[in-house]
Design a protein around this motif. Structure first.
Motif, PDB file in Angstrom:
ATOM      1  N   ALA A   1     101.437  83.461 -29.403  1.00  0.00           N
ATOM      2  CA  ALA A   1     101.675  84.305 -30.579  1.00  0.00           C
ATOM      3  C   ALA A   1     103.105  84.127 -31.081  1.00  0.00           C
ATOM      4  O   ALA A   1     103.347  84.019 -32.297  1.00  0.00           O
ATOM      5  N   ARG A   2     104.075  84.092 -30.161  1.00  0.00           N
ATOM      6  CA  ARG A   2     105.476  83.888 -30.567  1.00  0.00           C
ATOM      7  C   ARG A   2     105.658  82.511 -31.237  1.00  0.00           C
ATOM      8  O   ARG A   2     106.368  82.402 -32.244  1.00  0.00           O
ATOM      9  N   ALA A   3     105.033  81.470 -30.638  1.00  0.00           N
ATOM     10  CA  ALA A   3     105.167  80.126 -31.195  1.00  0.00           C
ATOM     11  C   ALA A   3     104.565  80.057 -32.603  1.00  0.00           C
ATOM     12  O   ALA A   3     105.164  79.480 -33.524  1.00  0.00           O
ATOM     13  N   ARG A   4     103.380  80.656 -32.786  1.00  0.00           N
ATOM     14  CA  ARG A   4     102.731  80.622 -34.098  1.00  0.00           C
ATOM     15  C   ARG A   4     103.520  81.413 -35.138  1.00  0.00           C
ATOM     16  O   ARG A   4     103.654  80.979 -36.291  1.00  0.00           O
ATOM     17  N   ASP A   5     104.063  82.572 -34.718  1.00  0.00           N
ATOM     18  CA  ASP A   5     104.870  83.371 -35.655  1.00  0.00           C
ATOM     19  C   ASP A   5     106.089  82.588 -36.127  1.00  0.00           C
ATOM     20  O   ASP A   5     106.444  82.606 -37.315  1.00  0.00           O
ATOM     21  N   PHE A   6     106.739  81.898 -35.174  1.00  0.00           N
ATOM     22  CA  PHE A   6     107.931  81.123 -35.540  1.00  0.00           C
ATOM     23  C   PHE A   6     107.569  79.980 -36.496  1.00  0.00           C
ATOM     24  O   PHE A   6     108.269  79.731 -37.480  1.00  0.00           O
ATOM     25  N   LEU A   7     106.460  79.283 -36.194  1.00  0.00           N
ATOM     26  CA  LEU A   7     106.046  78.165 -37.038  1.00  0.00           C
ATOM     27  C   LEU A   7     105.651  78.641 -38.438  1.00  0.00           C
ATOM     28  O   LEU A   7     105.970  77.987 -39.437  1.00  0.00           O
ATOM     29  N   GLU A   8     104.960  79.787 -38.512  1.00  0.00           N
ATOM     30  CA  GLU A   8     104.566  80.322 -39.825  1.00  0.00           C
ATOM     31  C   GLU A   8     105.791  80.717 -40.647  1.00  0.00           C
ATOM     32  O   GLU A   8     105.838  80.503 -41.859  1.00  0.00           O
ATOM     33  N   ALA A   9     106.796  81.267 -39.970  1.00  0.00           N
ATOM     34  CA  ALA A   9     108.030  81.621 -40.680  1.00  0.00           C
ATOM     35  C   ALA A   9     108.720  80.360 -41.199  1.00  0.00           C
ATOM     36  O   ALA A   9     109.249  80.327 -42.329  1.00  0.00           O
ATOM     37  N   GLN A  10     108.698  79.315 -40.367  1.00  0.00           N
ATOM     38  CA  GLN A  10     109.272  78.027 -40.794  1.00  0.00           C
ATOM     39  C   GLN A  10     108.541  77.482 -42.010  1.00  0.00           C
ATOM     40  O   GLN A  10     109.158  76.983 -42.959  1.00  0.00           O
ATOM     41  N   ASN A  11     107.207  77.586 -41.972  1.00  0.00           N
ATOM     42  CA  ASN A  11     106.397  77.070 -43.069  1.00  0.00           C
ATOM     43  C   ASN A  11     106.688  77.810 -44.369  1.00  0.00           C
ATOM     44  O   ASN A  11     106.802  77.187 -45.435  1.00  0.00           O
ATOM     45  N   ARG A  12     106.782  79.142 -44.279  1.00  0.00           N
ATOM     46  CA  ARG A  12     107.073  79.930 -45.482  1.00  0.00           C
ATOM     47  C   ARG A  12     108.424  79.544 -46.075  1.00  0.00           C
ATOM     48  O   ARG A  12     108.571  79.380 -47.286  1.00  0.00           O
ATOM     49  N   ALA A  13     109.407  79.409 -45.193  1.00  0.00           N
ATOM     50  CA  ALA A  13     110.750  79.040 -45.672  1.00  0.00           C
ATOM     51  C   ALA A  13     110.744  77.640 -46.306  1.00  0.00           C
ATOM     52  O   ALA A  13     111.383  77.415 -47.351  1.00  0.00           O
ATOM     53  N   ALA A  14     110.015  76.700 -45.690  1.00  0.00           N
ATOM     54  CA  ALA A  14     109.946  75.339 -46.220  1.00  0.00           C
ATOM     55  C   ALA A  14     109.280  75.318 -47.593  1.00  0.00           C
ATOM     56  O   ALA A  14     109.742  74.628 -48.516  1.00  0.00           O
ATOM     57  N   LEU A  15     108.184  76.090 -47.758  1.00  0.00           N
ATOM     58  CA  LEU A  15     107.485  76.132 -49.044  1.00  0.00           C
ATOM     59  C   LEU A  15     108.348  76.768 -50.130  1.00  0.00           C
ATOM     60  O   LEU A  15     108.376  76.302 -51.268  1.00  0.00           O
ATOM     61  N   GLU A  16     109.050  77.840 -49.767  1.00  0.00           N
ATOM     62  CA  GLU A  16     109.928  78.489 -50.747  1.00  0.00           C
ATOM     63  C   GLU A  16     111.024  77.538 -51.208  1.00  0.00           C
ATOM     64  O   GLU A  16     111.342  77.459 -52.404  1.00  0.00           O
ATOM     65  N   ASN A  17     111.573  76.798 -50.255  1.00  0.00           N
ATOM     66  CA  ASN A  17     112.630  75.852 -50.598  1.00  0.00           C
ATOM     67  C   ASN A  17     112.086  74.720 -51.470  1.00  0.00           C
ATOM     68  O   ASN A  17     112.723  74.290 -52.442  1.00  0.00           O
ATOM     69  N   ALA A  18     110.867  74.250 -51.129  1.00  0.00           N
ATOM     70  CA  ALA A  18     110.251  73.167 -51.903  1.00  0.00           C
ATOM     71  C   ALA A  18     109.970  73.615 -53.335  1.00  0.00           C
ATOM     72  O   ALA A  18     110.232  72.884 -54.295  1.00  0.00           O
ATOM     73  N   ARG A  19     109.433  74.837 -53.489  1.00  0.00           N
ATOM     74  CA  ARG A  19     109.128  75.345 -54.842  1.00  0.00           C
ATOM     75  C   ARG A  19     110.417  75.545 -55.641  1.00  0.00           C
ATOM     76  O   ARG A  19     110.446  75.301 -56.850  1.00  0.00           O
ATOM     77  N   SER A  20     111.485  75.955 -54.947  1.00  0.00           N
ATOM     78  CA  SER A  20     112.757  76.155 -55.667  1.00  0.00           C
ATOM     79  C   SER A  20     113.319  74.832 -56.177  1.00  0.00           C
ATOM     80  O   SER A  20     114.091  74.798 -57.131  1.00  0.00           O
ATOM     81  N   MET A  21     112.909  73.719 -55.533  1.00  0.00           N
ATOM     82  CA  MET A  21     113.361  72.390 -55.970  1.00  0.00           C
ATOM     83  C   MET A  21     112.422  71.790 -57.006  1.00  0.00           C
ATOM     84  O   MET A  21     112.629  70.663 -57.438  1.00  0.00           O
ATOM     85  N   GLY A  22     111.372  72.533 -57.388  1.00  0.00           N
ATOM     86  CA  GLY A  22     110.496  72.071 -58.467  1.00  0.00           C
ATOM     87  C   GLY A  22     109.274  71.292 -58.025  1.00  0.00           C
ATOM     88  O   GLY A  22     108.685  70.563 -58.829  1.00  0.00           O
ATOM     89  N   VAL A  23     108.865  71.436 -56.760  1.00  0.00           N
ATOM     90  CA  VAL A  23     107.673  70.721 -56.280  1.00  0.00           C
ATOM     91  C   VAL A  23     106.421  71.349 -56.896  1.00  0.00           C
ATOM     92  O   VAL A  23     106.261  72.577 -56.893  1.00  0.00           O
ATOM     93  N   GLU A  24     105.531  70.525 -57.418  1.00  0.00           N
ATOM     94  CA  GLU A  24     104.308  71.016 -58.047  1.00  0.00           C
ATOM     95  C   GLU A  24     103.267  71.410 -57.000  1.00  0.00           C
ATOM     96  O   GLU A  24     103.241  70.860 -55.896  1.00  0.00           O
TER      97      GLU A  24
END
Length: 533
Positions: free
Chosen positions: A415-438
């Motif tokens: 559960a801890r590993a999945r929570d950490f990975l999901e948080a990483q994924n959310r941060a990565a997607l937010e950063n990608a969208r802020s850079m204009g990724v479609e």
């Protein structure tokens, strides 16, 4: 000079004499004479006329013919060599466009200038015939050994008489500081034959690995007969070489056959190569085993192969390190050329330190991300867990084998590993969208949020951008530059994306965009499979 009965036979005699001297077809010389006489006739009758000359191969009689072609009225340009259908009716019955009318014209008398011009044409044709003969003779001898006599040396390049012509042994194709004098005999490998403006150029080599292969083929009958095969050759010309051989007859030792009685066979090759030391190595299908053989005389403790990267790590005892590397890196360099792999050599102590550093790095990863104490994190690493994904998505039973881990603890770890990975994924997607990724790229099957972020950092922000990428740009690869393998970093290489996976994703994107027709792609694959069968 007039072409009369007095000198008609002389034409054929001259043609035969020139052909014998130059060792070419007499017919080619006669054709050259016909062309030269036609040129002379044009200068007499007018350059716009189409004059053909035919020399009888038996009597030597030269027949001069004026040729006119029937063309459409609107296409008539040259009144001397063309005529309309109406004009042709006075010479032919039912003339058609494209028909040719020939009429014999009186022979011309060659003046001094015309005779000189005719001579030049004949000489030019003879030279071209000589060049064609030489090219045709040597183009099929590429990859073989020839013997020749040294004629001269020009700026370090040796000009060699090889019988039917001259060949060039360039300065960088000579072994070490070889020096030749006119009249010396030389044996070399025909590396290339090119048809150039000044005639065929024959390039020789004494440093090519193939030269050594051909020498062994000459000295070892088993190689010539195909019982023993040379699988690879690596050379440091004039200094040292390695040659890998395999026997297809279990009763014949490939190394022993190449060495010969008291070393007679290999010594003959060594003498030809100016004392070059040759290591004869048994080839093996198993790459690590072959590499261990290739690094002889050094002893190897362990081999770790990374086939995808074309890289191999070799661990040797401390006292064997200098022997494995060789003087100025010669031994490991030749072994690398022989196996076509990048070789990293380290001592047992260096490998131990590296493994310890990797252990500490992974331990720190689990301590920081899963909020574990150091001892528990070390247990995970000791069981072979290298990253969070393995902990998060492995079968629960694989965690339960760890001492002190019950079902509740295992579920909490995941559960801890999945929570950490999901948080990483959310941060990565937010950063990608802020850079204009479609969104089309974000939602593309096979790309994780971290991959999308990495692509955005490299300027790939749309599905179209992704579809234009090459597989090696995503997965990385190796390029050979000046004989050295150079690493090409891939955008997604850190995520262990293979070349095959990169190819599949890129092709899928192109199909989605309509750039590639799946039906045509399947047809092409079927053709490839049929060709392989």
């Amino acid at each position: 000079m007039a072409i009369t009965s007095a000198n008609q036979l002389e034409l054929l005699q001259t043609a035969e004499a020139v052909a014998r001297e130059k060792m070419i077809d007499p017919g080619l010389v006669v054709e050259a004479m016909e062309e030269s006489l036609a040129r002379a006739a044009k200068s007499r009758y007018g350059s716009e006329m189409d004059i053909h000359v035919s020399i009888d191969r038996k009597t030597g009689k030269a027949t001069f013919t004026r040729v006119r072609t029937v063309v459409e009225d609107e296409e008539l340009e040259n009144y001397q060599a063309e005529m309309t259908v109406d004009q042709a009716k006075q010479y032919m019955e039912n003339p058609q466009v494209g028909d040719v009318y020939s009429e014999e014209v009186p022979p011309v008398e060659l003046g001094r200038i015309a005779a000189q011009s005719a001579k030049q044409v004949i000489l030019q044709k003879v030279r071209e015939a000589e060049r064609d003969k030489q090219y045709n003779e040597f183009k099929d001898r590429v990859g073989t050994i020839v013997n020749g006599l040294v004629k001269r040396e020009e700026y370090g390049n040796v000009i060699v008489d090889v019988g039917a012509g001259e060949a060039v042994l360039r300065r960088n194709e000579k072994i070490g500081r070889e020096a030749y004098r006119p009249g010396d005999r030389v044996r070399a490998f025909v590396k290339d034959v090119r048809r150039e403006q000044r005639g065929p150029q024959i390039f020789l080599s004494r440093t090519a690995p193939e030269f050594m292969s051909e020498l062994f083929k000459m000295e070892v009958p088993e190689i010539y007969e195909g019982i023993i095969q040379i699988k690879a050759v690596a050379r440091d010309p004039g200094s040292r070489a390695k040659i890998a051989v395999v026997s297809y007859d279990g009763s014949i030792d490939p190394v022993g056959a190449c060495v010969g009685m008291r070393g007679s066979r290999v010594q003959a090759v060594v003498n030809e190569l100016q004392g070059e030391k040759i290591d004869i190595i048994p080839w093996n299908e198993d790459t690590p085993t072959f590499l261990v053989n290739a690094l002889q005389p050094a002893e190897v403790s362990k081999v770790v192969l990374d086939e995808e990267a074309g890289k191999i790590e070799v661990v040797v005892p401390e006292e064997q390190l200098s022997l494995a590397i060789g003087r100025r890196g010669q031994n490991v360099r030749l072994a690398s050329q022989l196996t076509a792999l990048d070789i990293d050599i380290m001592t047992e102590e260096e490998e131990s330190k590296r493994r310890q550093a990797e252990f500490e790095e992974r331990t720190k990863l689990f301590v920081n991300t899963l909020d574990l104490d150091e001892f528990f994190a070390q247990l995970l690493v000791s069981e072979g867990f290298t990253n969070l994904e393995e902990v998060a998505y492995v079968d629960l039973d694989e965690l339960l084998v760890i001492d002190g881990v019950d079902e509740g603890t295992a579920e909490e770890l995941q559960a801890r590993a999945r929570d950490f990975l999901e948080a990483q994924n959310r941060a990565a997607l937010e950063n990608a969208r802020s850079m204009g990724v479609e969104e089309s790229l974000i939602e593309f099957d096979g790309l994780t949020p971290q991959m999308v972020e990495a692509l955005a950092n490299d300027g790939v922000k749309t599905l179209e951008d992704f579809a234009t990428c090459a597989d090696w740009e995503l997965a990385g690869g190796w390029t050979t530059v000046d004989g050295q393998r150079v690493k090409d970093d891939g955008v997604l290489e850190q995520f262990d994306v293979s070349l095959e996976e990169a190819q599949t994703m890129i092709m899928t994107a192109r199909i989605m965009l309509g750039w590639v027709d799946p039906a045509e792609l399947e047809a092409d694959e079927d053709e490839v499979e049929e060709a392989e069968e």
